[in-house]
Design a protein around this motif. Structure first.
Motif, mmCIF file in Angstrom:
data_model
loop_
_atom_site.group_PDB
_atom_site.id
_atom_site.type_symbol
_atom_site.label_atom_id
_atom_site.label_comp_id
_atom_site.label_asym_id
_atom_site.label_seq_id
_atom_site.Cartn_x
_atom_site.Cartn_y
_atom_site.Cartn_z
ATOM 1 N N ASP A 346 0.835 -1.213 0.000
ATOM 2 C CA ASP A 346 0.000 0.000 0.000
ATOM 3 C C ASP A 346 0.864 1.254 0.000
ATOM 4 O O ASP A 346 0.573 2.240 -0.683
ATOM 5 C CB ASP A 346 -0.911 0.021 1.236
ATOM 6 C CG ASP A 346 -2.004 -1.028 1.192
ATOM 7 O OD1 ASP A 346 -2.296 -1.544 0.102
ATOM 8 O OD2 ASP A 346 -2.552 -1.336 2.263
ATOM 9 N N ALA A 347 1.941 1.224 0.793
ATOM 10 C CA ALA A 347 2.833 2.389 0.868
ATOM 11 C C ALA A 347 3.468 2.672 -0.483
ATOM 12 O O ALA A 347 3.534 3.833 -0.927
ATOM 13 C CB ALA A 347 3.911 2.156 1.930
ATOM 14 N N GLN A 348 3.915 1.636 -1.150
ATOM 15 C CA GLN A 348 4.514 1.825 -2.468
ATOM 16 C C GLN A 348 3.489 2.375 -3.460
ATOM 17 O O GLN A 348 3.822 3.210 -4.312
ATOM 18 C CB GLN A 348 5.077 0.496 -2.979
ATOM 19 C CG GLN A 348 6.301 0.006 -2.226
ATOM 20 C CD GLN A 348 7.531 0.862 -2.460
ATOM 21 O OE1 GLN A 348 7.682 1.493 -3.512
ATOM 22 N NE2 GLN A 348 8.430 0.908 -1.479
ATOM 23 N N PRO A 368 -0.399 10.041 12.533
ATOM 24 C CA PRO A 368 0.771 9.267 12.115
ATOM 25 C C PRO A 368 0.341 8.070 11.254
ATOM 26 O O PRO A 368 -0.527 7.296 11.651
ATOM 27 C CB PRO A 368 1.381 8.798 13.438
ATOM 28 C CG PRO A 368 0.843 9.732 14.470
ATOM 29 C CD PRO A 368 -0.528 10.109 14.007
ATOM 30 N N HIS A 369 0.946 7.934 10.088
ATOM 31 C CA HIS A 369 0.651 6.800 9.225
ATOM 32 C C HIS A 369 1.489 5.593 9.640
ATOM 33 O O HIS A 369 2.379 5.692 10.483
ATOM 34 C CB HIS A 369 0.920 7.168 7.770
ATOM 35 C CG HIS A 369 -0.089 8.112 7.195
ATOM 36 N ND1 HIS A 369 -0.470 8.088 5.863
ATOM 37 C CD2 HIS A 369 -0.799 9.131 7.758
ATOM 38 C CE1 HIS A 369 -1.367 9.046 5.640
ATOM 39 N NE2 HIS A 369 -1.575 9.685 6.782
ATOM 40 N N ASN A 370 1.225 4.454 9.008
ATOM 41 C CA ASN A 370 1.925 3.234 9.384
ATOM 42 C C ASN A 370 3.405 3.312 9.020
ATOM 43 O O ASN A 370 3.825 4.094 8.163
ATOM 44 C CB ASN A 370 1.253 2.009 8.759
ATOM 45 C CG ASN A 370 1.394 1.987 7.247
ATOM 46 O OD1 ASN A 370 2.418 1.571 6.712
ATOM 47 N ND2 ASN A 370 0.353 2.439 6.539
ATOM 48 N N GLU A 371 4.201 2.483 9.683
ATOM 49 C CA GLU A 371 5.653 2.547 9.555
ATOM 50 C C GLU A 371 6.132 2.216 8.150
ATOM 51 O O GLU A 371 7.192 2.684 7.716
ATOM 52 C CB GLU A 371 6.298 1.602 10.571
ATOM 53 C CG GLU A 371 7.794 1.775 10.710
ATOM 54 C CD GLU A 371 8.385 0.994 11.868
ATOM 55 O OE1 GLU A 371 9.624 0.996 12.002
ATOM 56 O OE2 GLU A 371 7.602 0.387 12.639
ATOM 57 N N THR A 374 6.642 5.587 6.177
ATOM 58 C CA THR A 374 7.815 6.415 6.445
ATOM 59 C C THR A 374 9.098 5.718 5.985
ATOM 60 O O THR A 374 10.025 6.376 5.497
ATOM 61 C CB THR A 374 7.896 6.785 7.928
ATOM 62 O OG1 THR A 374 7.814 5.607 8.739
ATOM 63 C CG2 THR A 374 6.742 7.708 8.305
ATOM 64 N N ARG A 375 9.146 4.404 6.105
ATOM 65 C CA ARG A 375 10.324 3.687 5.617
ATOM 66 C C ARG A 375 10.392 3.716 4.090
ATOM 67 O O ARG A 375 11.480 3.846 3.507
ATOM 68 C CB ARG A 375 10.332 2.247 6.136
ATOM 69 C CG ARG A 375 10.678 2.154 7.626
ATOM 70 C CD ARG A 375 10.789 0.724 8.115
ATOM 71 N NE ARG A 375 11.214 0.670 9.505
ATOM 72 C CZ ARG A 375 12.463 0.618 9.920
ATOM 73 N NH1 ARG A 375 13.450 0.637 9.031
ATOM 74 N NH2 ARG A 375 12.763 0.556 11.208
ATOM 75 N N ALA A 376 9.243 3.605 3.429
ATOM 76 C CA ALA A 376 9.234 3.693 1.968
ATOM 77 C C ALA A 376 9.634 5.095 1.508
ATOM 78 O O ALA A 376 10.345 5.254 0.511
ATOM 79 C CB ALA A 376 7.860 3.323 1.422
ATOM 80 N N ALA A 377 9.181 6.119 2.233
ATOM 81 C CA ALA A 377 9.562 7.498 1.895
ATOM 82 C C ALA A 377 11.066 7.688 2.001
ATOM 83 O O ALA A 377 11.675 8.402 1.198
ATOM 84 C CB ALA A 377 8.833 8.479 2.805
ATOM 85 N N ASP A 378 11.690 7.057 2.996
ATOM 86 C CA ASP A 378 13.148 7.093 3.123
ATOM 87 C C ASP A 378 13.817 6.614 1.841
ATOM 88 O O ASP A 378 14.740 7.247 1.315
ATOM 89 C CB ASP A 378 13.605 6.194 4.274
ATOM 90 C CG ASP A 378 13.711 6.931 5.602
ATOM 91 O OD1 ASP A 378 13.265 8.082 5.695
ATOM 92 O OD2 ASP A 378 14.240 6.331 6.554
ATOM 93 N N SER A 379 13.380 5.464 1.341
ATOM 94 C CA SER A 379 14.048 4.852 0.193
ATOM 95 C C SER A 379 13.662 5.506 -1.127
ATOM 96 O O SER A 379 14.459 5.505 -2.074
ATOM 97 C CB SER A 379 13.744 3.348 0.144
ATOM 98 O OG SER A 379 12.355 3.120 0.011
ATOM 99 N N SER A 421 13.518 10.851 5.998
ATOM 100 C CA SER A 421 12.486 11.502 5.186
ATOM 101 C C SER A 421 11.658 12.495 5.987
ATOM 102 O O SER A 421 11.174 13.498 5.432
ATOM 103 C CB SER A 421 11.560 10.453 4.569
ATOM 104 O OG SER A 421 11.013 9.614 5.571
ATOM 105 N N ILE A 422 11.472 12.231 7.272
ATOM 106 C CA ILE A 422 10.638 13.128 8.077
ATOM 107 C C ILE A 422 11.432 14.386 8.396
ATOM 108 O O ILE A 422 12.435 14.346 9.097
ATOM 109 C CB ILE A 422 10.166 12.450 9.370
ATOM 110 C CG1 ILE A 422 9.282 11.246 9.042
ATOM 111 C CG2 ILE A 422 9.390 13.448 10.251
ATOM 112 C CD1 ILE A 422 8.759 10.512 10.241
#
Length: 613
Positions: A346-348, A368-371, A374-379, A421-422
């Protein structure tokens, strides 16, 4: 090999951070990269609108040994037994997931639902501590295991966990029961009225987490503030154990050839590492480094980017260079399936849509959205604005409500403090200007800066003017690092061409950011541009807004229009053009781009060329 200078520091500032973490000494971080067993899958449920399984007929909470309590483990084997509840596969539900999307009877349901599943566990490894971890449950969770209550958590969008006493575990058929209650209330965060769907349920991952007796509970690893300009950059942070110990902890960043053994005498240690080899994280080059933290009993890995974000002379800066935020607001929702988003897939999907728009930033609204997000936004190289649901008309005079807001703030920051990313923590959205509100919100800003001094703090303010000079002078702007404002010139007042009559200013020497702007466009409704709700009206709105953006003052730092996708909202009740949907999305219910998408993308393409030379 690059020369690396390593030194240890333990400043007053870091001691303050450690002290602020004491409220969450039981919360385990980076669960995805620890030893765990997933409890996702099919659970059984009971809908309990009268909360019969929780209260007796005198409205008193049932006792642990009450046979009518829905968490009770007693078997009813005698034919004379009276039993008026039961879990069965006939009533099954998927976890993670909201209940609203899984059966028609749940569509508008707000109340209590009991979730139940069983699990087996290998009890031979008695040297490990076991925690039950929930990514999020909306809104209140009462958690029971084998008839014992583990605890209660409030807050629909943040993680929590409970340690499981080994004494109550069994090798087979451990009974896990969770009472989930998503009723809205005036003294909760968010409050009773919102403009999004109140999805109920166990909406994020559930895991059993296995850790040694003494373990790394949490950590912070980032680029030291200001060191991006130095030839030899500094990576600093701290590592916190779950309890006091006399133990060595090894910090390793293999690609940077950093390996240091840190001696902990207590529960925390701060560190500072100098290296000239680090490549800074940016949206164009979202470089992440593998970081290993290990003790004699465990090893934790993470992917962390190093960057510096700051406000300088009224401009928003990343790694010493001015940036412009080509943003878009996002709800944690998959419209074509009418459900909460929760997975890495879903994040992707959602962030991929943002990338199609040529956005370099997402405002994860209004919670706050699911982890995975935020991890996908990092990459993927997307800036993130992360927000707690202090929204509209909460009770700003209540210390109890303030405490709930601070708890959610701490839980949000604690989980994601290592995500490059944050860049923005937000303490709320569209709160009314009163003395009580400004005091309440300023305390949240101060709390945010106590917990994390490496990021920008914001709140989405409001503007209602549709002509003339719009000077943003909300007193909360004196406390935040940027002045972010929601404006809907031409939708909630006037017509889109009113934007031509407006100019913008702020009394604060800070970046000015439009945290929302937008208009509804019903997908497939094609008409002239004056027909409100048509795609052409929405397209006209964005064309006029873009014209205004191009006339903004020098401190204009970007925008995050409302919104990426159409989304569900019970406030939107036009019988043909809404039917419970807010249709301000640039993508429609089925993922199709509307005309306005192309207007905003063209502007973002232009701004990319201007700022990302």
């Amino acid at each position: 090999m690059k020369t690396i200078k390593i030194s240890l520091i333990l400043s007053v500032v870091l001691l303050t951070v450690f002290n602020n973490l004491k409220a969450q000494t039981n919360l385990i971080h980076n669960v995805l990269n620890r030893k765990n067993i997933s409890l996702n899958g099919t659970w059984q449920y009971i809908i309990d609108p009268y909360e019969t399984g929780f209260y007796d007929y005198r409205r008193e909470e049932r006792k642990e040994n009450d046979r009518e309590a829905y968490w009770n483990t007693e078997k009813f084997d005698n034919k004379t037994d009276k039993k008026e509840f039961g879990f069965t596969d006939k009533y099954s539900i998927k976890v993670p997931g909201d209940w609203n999307s899984q059966a028609d009877k749940f569509l508008y349901y707000e109340g209590s639902v009991w979730y139940k599943r069983t699990f087996d566990i290998d009890l031979s490894k008695t040297n490990e501590r076991i925690f039950l971890h929930f990514g999020a449950v909306n809104y209140q969770a009462d958690v029971y295991l084998n008839g014992k209550k583990l605890g209660v958590h409030k807050g629909g969008f943040t993680a929590f966990n409970y340690e499981i006493p080994v004494s109550i575990l069994k090798a087979k058929e451990n009974l896990l029961v969770v009472k989930v209650d998503n009723k809205r209330a005036l003294d909760e965060i968010p409050t009773i009225n919102t403009d999004w769907w109140n999805y109920g349920g166990i909406t994020r991952d559930v895991n059993l987490v296995f850790v040694p007796q003494t373990f790394v509970q949490t950590y912070s690893i980032s680029l030291a503030k200001g060191s991006h300009v130095a030839k030899s950059k500094t990576i600093e942070g701290w590592i916190k154990l779950n309890q006091k110990a006399n133990e060595n902890v090894t910090l390793e960043i293999p690609e940077l050839k950093i390996k240091q053994v840190l001696k902990i005498d207590g529960d925390s240690i701060a560190f500072s590492v100098k290296t000239s080899a680090v490549q800074l994280w940016s949206t164009k080059s979202p470089k992440l480094y593998q970081v290993n933290i290990s003790t004699n009993a465990e090893k934790i890995t993470d992917k962390i980017g190093f960057r510096n974000v700051e406000v300088l002379d009224g401009k928003l800066m990343l790694n010493g260079k001015q940036i412009f935020l080509r943003g878009i607001s996002v709800h944690e929702e998959i419209p074509n399936e009418i459900r909460r988003a929760y997975s890495a897939k879903d994040a992707q999907h959602l962030l991929g849509q943002a990338k199609e728009l040529n956005a370099n930033m997402v405002r994860l609204a209004h919670y706050p959205h699911n982890e995975h997000m935020t991890r996908a936004a990092d990459s993927l190289g997307l800036f993130v604005w992360s927000e707690i649901p202090v929204y509209w008309t909460i009770d700003f005079s209540s210390n109890e409500v303030l405490a709930k807001a601070k708890t959610q703030l701490e839980e949000m920051i604690s989980r994601d403090r290592n995500r490059a990313s944050i860049i923005i923590w937000s303490v709320g959205n569209e709160t009314p200007v009163t003395e009580a509100r400004t005091l309440f919100m300023s305390k949240l800003v101060a709390k945010t800066k106590e917990l994390d001094q490496s990021r920008i703090v914001a709140a989405a303010l409001e503007s209602f003017g549709i002509q003339g000079v719009q000077t943003v002078e909300d007193p909360l702007g004196a406390f935040t690092d940027i002045v972010a404002v929601n404006q809907y010139i031409g939708w909630y007042g006037g017509l889109p061409d009113n934007s031509r009559k407006v100019s913008w200013a702020t009394k604060y020497n800070k970046p000015l950011f439009f945290s929302e702007t937008g208009a509804e466009g019903f997908s497939g409704l094609r008409a002239d541009s004056l027909t409100r709700f048509s795609e052409e009206f929405q397209e006209w709105y964005y064309k006029e807004q873009v014209g205004m953006f191009k006339r903004m003052p020098a401190n204009f730092a970007g925008l995050s229009p409302w919104i990426l996708n159409d989304f569900r909202s019970p406030r939107r009740n036009h019988p043909t053009l809404q039917e419970g949907w807010n249709n301000k999305g640039l993508f429609d219910h089925d993922g199709k781009k509307k005309l306005a998408f192309y207007v905003l993308k063209a502007y973002y393409d232009e701004m990319e060329k201007k700022f990302d030379k």
